[in-house]
Scaffold this motif. Structure first.
Motif, mmCIF file in Angstrom:
data_model
loop_
_atom_site.group_PDB
_atom_site.id
_atom_site.type_symbol
_atom_site.label_atom_id
_atom_site.label_comp_id
_atom_site.label_asym_id
_atom_site.label_seq_id
_atom_site.Cartn_x
_atom_site.Cartn_y
_atom_site.Cartn_z
ATOM 1 N N LEU A 271 1.192 -3.002 1.497
ATOM 2 C CA LEU A 271 1.810 -4.310 1.376
ATOM 3 C C LEU A 271 0.751 -5.383 1.599
ATOM 4 N N ARG A 272 0.687 -6.335 0.693
ATOM 5 C CA ARG A 272 -0.270 -7.431 0.855
ATOM 6 C C ARG A 272 0.374 -8.525 1.700
ATOM 7 N N LEU A 273 -0.324 -8.919 2.729
ATOM 8 C CA LEU A 273 0.153 -9.985 3.603
ATOM 9 C C LEU A 273 -0.753 -11.202 3.471
ATOM 10 N N LEU A 274 -0.168 -12.372 3.553
ATOM 11 C CA LEU A 274 -0.936 -13.606 3.536
ATOM 12 C C LEU A 274 -1.141 -14.056 4.978
ATOM 13 N N LYS A 275 -2.376 -14.372 5.299
ATOM 14 C CA LYS A 275 -2.692 -14.828 6.643
ATOM 15 C C LYS A 275 -3.100 -16.288 6.543
#
Length: 197
Positions: free
Chosen positions: A172-176
């Motif tokens: 899963l790609r998460l935005l930080k």
């Protein structure tokens, strides 16, 4: 995922969505506190509720089950906290964990709640638990409802039956968020990541 909805921690049907709705109602009425949440959960779990009659299909095997709730988890820590060590390893290896207590009386349900709170649910005889990559859940023939309440990560929605739980392959790609640089005393912007003394 359950049907077309992504969940990160857990998803469930049956008693657990009812418990979440009752807890929110009681918190609005009596205030937000741990005591209100615990008493609301006990009231719902030990009250009257209709058990689910479902058919589970995974990896070519089908079984019928009568249960208060079907809980599907994707969180190693949750499995450890309730004492389901074999499922902990399965979750670490990319599978989902399913837990479903068989229908028991009020005292039996209270016993299961206490075991879960003490981290010993894995010792209970009245609990069906297994891991999977894909699971199809249908109503048994005597339960023709087409939609069912499903709790995903604490949010209750209605979904069409049958339900299909599955592992989404890949990461899963998460935005930080990037921190905004602080302003220097003279009005200039400090470099990103720099701290003012």
């Amino acid at each position: 995922m359950v049907n077309d909805r992504i969940f990160l921690v857990n998803a469930s049907v049956g008693l657990y969505p009812q418990l979440l709705e009752a807890r929110e109602h009681d918190k609005r009425q009596y205030g937000r506190s741990r005591v209100v949440a615990i008493l609301s959960a006990l009231k719902t779990a030990l009250g009257r509720h209709r058990p689910l009659r479902i058919e589970l299909e995974t990896e070519g095997h089908t079984r019928k089950l009568r249960t208060a709730t079907l809980f599907v988890g994707n969180n190693r820590l949750q499995m450890e906290q309730v004492g389901m060590e074999p499922l902990t390893e399965a979750v670490e290896e990319g599978e989902l964990a399913a837990i479903a207590p068989r229908v028991v009386g009020k005292f039996g349900m209270l016993g299961l709640l206490v075991r879960g709170a003490l981290g010993r649910l894995g010792d209970a005889e009245n609990v069906v638990a297994f891991s999977f990559k894909r699971l199809r859940v249908r109503h048994a023939a005597l339960s023709p409802r087409r939609r069912i309440k499903v709790a995903t990560d604490g949010e209750v929605t209605r979904m069409d039956m049958p339900l299909e739980f599955r592992v989404v392959e890949g990461r899963l790609r998460l935005l930080k968020p990037v921190p905004v640089p602080e302003a220097a005393p003279d009005g200039e912007r400090a470099p990103a990541g720099a701290r003012l003394a």
